[in-house]
Design a protein around this motif. Structure first.
Motif, mmCIF file in Angstrom:
data_model
loop_
_atom_site.group_PDB
_atom_site.id
_atom_site.type_symbol
_atom_site.label_atom_id
_atom_site.label_comp_id
_atom_site.label_asym_id
_atom_site.label_seq_id
_atom_site.Cartn_x
_atom_site.Cartn_y
_atom_site.Cartn_z
ATOM 1 N N VAL A 89 24.748 28.560 -21.322
ATOM 2 C CA VAL A 89 25.674 27.429 -21.320
ATOM 3 C C VAL A 89 25.046 26.303 -22.125
ATOM 4 N N LYS A 90 25.883 25.495 -22.777
ATOM 5 C CA LYS A 90 25.349 24.522 -23.714
ATOM 6 C C LYS A 90 25.726 23.074 -23.417
ATOM 7 N N GLY A 91 26.934 22.827 -22.922
ATOM 8 C CA GLY A 91 27.365 21.451 -22.718
ATOM 9 C C GLY A 91 26.580 20.740 -21.635
ATOM 10 N N GLY A 92 26.398 21.388 -20.485
ATOM 11 C CA GLY A 92 25.713 20.771 -19.357
ATOM 12 C C GLY A 92 24.285 20.351 -19.652
ATOM 13 N N PRO A 93 23.435 21.256 -20.176
ATOM 14 C CA PRO A 93 22.055 20.866 -20.461
ATOM 15 C C PRO A 93 21.945 19.690 -21.427
ATOM 16 N N ARG A 94 22.806 19.646 -22.450
ATOM 17 C CA ARG A 94 22.724 18.524 -23.384
ATOM 18 C C ARG A 94 23.074 17.203 -22.685
ATOM 19 N N ARG A 95 24.101 17.218 -21.853
ATOM 20 C CA ARG A 95 24.459 15.987 -21.137
ATOM 21 C C ARG A 95 23.341 15.561 -20.183
ATOM 22 N N ARG A 171 33.496 27.435 -22.989
ATOM 23 C CA ARG A 171 34.798 28.031 -22.663
ATOM 24 C C ARG A 171 34.887 29.462 -23.186
ATOM 25 N N ALA A 172 34.304 29.697 -24.355
ATOM 26 C CA ALA A 172 34.358 31.031 -24.950
ATOM 27 C C ALA A 172 33.567 32.042 -24.123
ATOM 28 N N VAL A 173 32.332 31.683 -23.724
ATOM 29 C CA VAL A 173 31.522 32.646 -22.965
ATOM 30 C C VAL A 173 32.081 32.856 -21.561
ATOM 31 N N ALA A 174 32.817 31.857 -21.043
ATOM 32 C CA ALA A 174 33.479 32.065 -19.758
ATOM 33 C C ALA A 174 34.449 33.241 -19.854
ATOM 34 N N LEU A 175 35.132 33.352 -20.991
ATOM 35 C CA LEU A 175 36.112 34.423 -21.196
ATOM 36 C C LEU A 175 35.458 35.753 -21.530
ATOM 37 N N VAL A 176 34.495 35.759 -22.465
ATOM 38 C CA VAL A 176 34.004 37.027 -23.009
ATOM 39 C C VAL A 176 32.732 37.538 -22.347
ATOM 40 N N SER A 177 32.089 36.731 -21.496
ATOM 41 C CA SER A 177 30.840 37.158 -20.877
ATOM 42 C C SER A 177 30.809 36.935 -19.373
ATOM 43 N N HIS A 178 31.068 35.704 -18.942
ATOM 44 C CA HIS A 178 30.879 35.378 -17.532
ATOM 45 C C HIS A 178 31.959 35.991 -16.641
ATOM 46 N N THR A 179 33.222 35.890 -17.054
ATOM 47 C CA THR A 179 34.290 36.494 -16.257
ATOM 48 C C THR A 179 34.182 38.018 -16.208
ATOM 49 N N PRO A 180 33.907 38.713 -17.325
ATOM 50 C CA PRO A 180 33.731 40.169 -17.228
ATOM 51 C C PRO A 180 32.660 40.586 -16.221
ATOM 52 N N GLN A 181 31.591 39.788 -16.115
ATOM 53 C CA GLN A 181 30.557 40.118 -15.133
ATOM 54 C C GLN A 181 31.125 40.099 -13.720
ATOM 55 N N LEU A 182 31.889 39.055 -13.398
ATOM 56 C CA LEU A 182 32.465 38.953 -12.061
ATOM 57 C C LEU A 182 33.499 40.050 -11.802
ATOM 58 N N GLU A 222 22.726 31.641 -11.215
ATOM 59 C CA GLU A 222 22.270 30.498 -11.997
ATOM 60 C C GLU A 222 23.185 30.248 -13.196
ATOM 61 N N ILE A 223 23.609 31.314 -13.864
ATOM 62 C CA ILE A 223 24.479 31.178 -15.033
ATOM 63 C C ILE A 223 25.840 30.630 -14.618
ATOM 64 N N LEU A 224 26.435 31.226 -13.598
ATOM 65 C CA LEU A 224 27.773 30.824 -13.173
ATOM 66 C C LEU A 224 27.772 29.421 -12.574
ATOM 67 N N SER A 225 26.687 29.027 -11.940
ATOM 68 C CA SER A 225 26.594 27.673 -11.388
ATOM 69 C C SER A 225 26.581 26.627 -12.490
ATOM 70 N N ALA A 226 26.165 27.020 -13.687
ATOM 71 C CA ALA A 226 26.119 26.086 -14.817
ATOM 72 C C ALA A 226 27.429 26.038 -15.595
ATOM 73 N N ASN A 227 28.363 26.956 -15.301
ATOM 74 C CA ASN A 227 29.625 26.996 -16.053
ATOM 75 C C ASN A 227 30.803 27.336 -15.141
ATOM 76 N N PRO A 228 30.886 26.720 -13.962
ATOM 77 C CA PRO A 228 31.889 27.173 -12.983
ATOM 78 C C PRO A 228 33.328 26.869 -13.353
ATOM 79 N N GLY A 229 33.594 25.687 -13.932
ATOM 80 C CA GLY A 229 34.967 25.305 -14.236
ATOM 81 C C GLY A 229 35.656 26.240 -15.212
ATOM 82 N N PRO A 230 35.083 26.471 -16.418
ATOM 83 C CA PRO A 230 35.734 27.382 -17.369
ATOM 84 C C PRO A 230 35.912 28.797 -16.824
#
Length: 361
Positions: A89-95, A171-182, A222-230
């Motif tokens: 995930v990229k947005g959260g760490p930068r903020r 948003r892209a990895v939520a679709l192509v990586s994180h959701t497929p895992q779940l 850890e990954i999903l906790s960093a990108n839960p909304g998308p």
């Protein structure tokens, strides 16, 4: 790039270190578990000794929740000329870095789109990133030299650079990586309490769908906790499709012919939309997907059989574009599905038959 510091010697950090070390970069390895850093060093990924002075590039390969704090510490200690992270995930760490008051001109967030079900340094390989997309998320503040060092890293790892906005990436990895895992885990969870006779019927379809369900839950929390909304947004869309599909299937049970037709139409709709979506997945070498012909060959589970069938395909002058093995339940045999260009399929079939292979339609 002559020197690099890799902080975090798991799968991604060690794989990047192996690739850099193989190409002459002096790599220093650090991990909160010194034993893991020593393991990575023993594999040839570099040295677990501290660098003398600043390095050219600091690569932070720690879980998303720890990225900002680890980067902030490295930046404040002036550990390198440039800093990147490889979190998914990229947005959260930068903020978080901005909130900590860090100077971000020397930092760029990145994400190599590559991984395995296994984790840790022992799962790492120098070729993990070859041919895979590696996302870079520079901003207007990013120094040109830092971007160039990040691009050099991608080139040394033989990956393909892709520049994106950080939030668009998430948003892209939520679709192509994180959701497929779940979704994979949810399907696999149905097998936990399934009757043994049902489990014995598992074929290639269920193996394909559940392959990534073998991943480490701690890492994915850890990954999903960093990108839960998308991820939740994508799952909400899937949940709506599931609700509609359940209703359609219930309609197929009805004695009312009109309801049955409506149910069939509903199921067909989701299947056709699935076809359309699948066709957008990039094919070989990132090109548009190609409809290959499948030549299915019965193969025994013996040493050298795979090598022999590939050699025989080569003698037939046919390039095998892709391959899949479907194992027979309870038997020392299986089907090797050779994916080839449609025009090559008849010749390959005839040639393999001449060489004694049993072809299955």
């Amino acid at each position: 790039m002559r020197t690099a510091l890799v902080i975090g010697t798991g799968l991604i950090g060690t794989s990047a270190a192996l690739a850099l070390a193989a190409r002459g970069v002096a790599v220093h390895l650090v991990d909160h578990d010194p034993g893991q850093a020593r393991t990575a060093a023993a594999l040839g990924a570099g040295t677990d000794e501290a660098p003398e002075g600043r390095v050219d590039l600091v690569i932070v390969a720690v879980p998303p929740a720890h990225v900002a704090a680890t980067l902030a510490e490295a930046i404040r200690s002036d550990a390198g000329r440039a800093y990147i992270d490889v979190a998914s995930v990229k947005g959260g760490p930068r903020r978080e870095l901005e909130a900590l008051g860090c100077d971000l001109t020397a930092y760029i967030g990145t994400h190599p789109m590559s991984g395995k079900e296994r984790s840790g340094p022992l799962a790492a390989t120098a070729d993990l990133f070859e041919g895979r997309p590696w996302v870079l998320t520079p901003t207007r503040d990013t120094d040109t030299e830092v971007l160039n060092l990040a691009l050099e890293l991608v080139a040394l790892c033989r990956a393909v650079p892709v520049v994106m906005d950080a939030d668009a990436h998430d948003r892209a990895v939520a679709l192509v990586s994180h959701t497929p895992q779940l979704v994979s885990s949810m399907v696999a969870a149905r097998l936990e309490e399934a009757d043994e006779t049902a489990v014995r019927l598992c074929g290639q379809g269920i193996r394909d769908v559940t392959r990534i369900a073998a991943s480490d839950p701690r890492m994915w929390i850890e990954i999903l906790s960093a990108n839960p909304g998308p991820v939740a947004d994508v799952l909400a869309g899937i949940a709506a499709d599931l609700d509609e599909t359940v209703r359609a299937l219930r309609s197929l049970e009805s004695s009312d012919e009109q309801k049955r037709r409506g149910g069939a139409a509903g199921v067909e709709d989701v299947l056709r939309r699935g076809n359309a979506g699948r066709e957008r997945v990039p094919g070989k070498h990132g090109a548009a997907p190609t409809a290959y012909e499948v030549v299915a060959v019965l193969i025994s589970d013996q040493p050298g059989e795979l090598a022999r069938i590939f050699a025989d395909a080569g003698r037939a002058g046919v390039n095998v574009e892709d391959v899949r093995i479907e194992h027979a339940t309870g038997q020392q045999a299986g089907l090797v599905q050779l994916m080839v260009e449609p025009a090559a399929a008849p010749g390959l079939t005839a040639s393999l038959r001449e060489r004694g292979w049993a072809i299955r339609q």
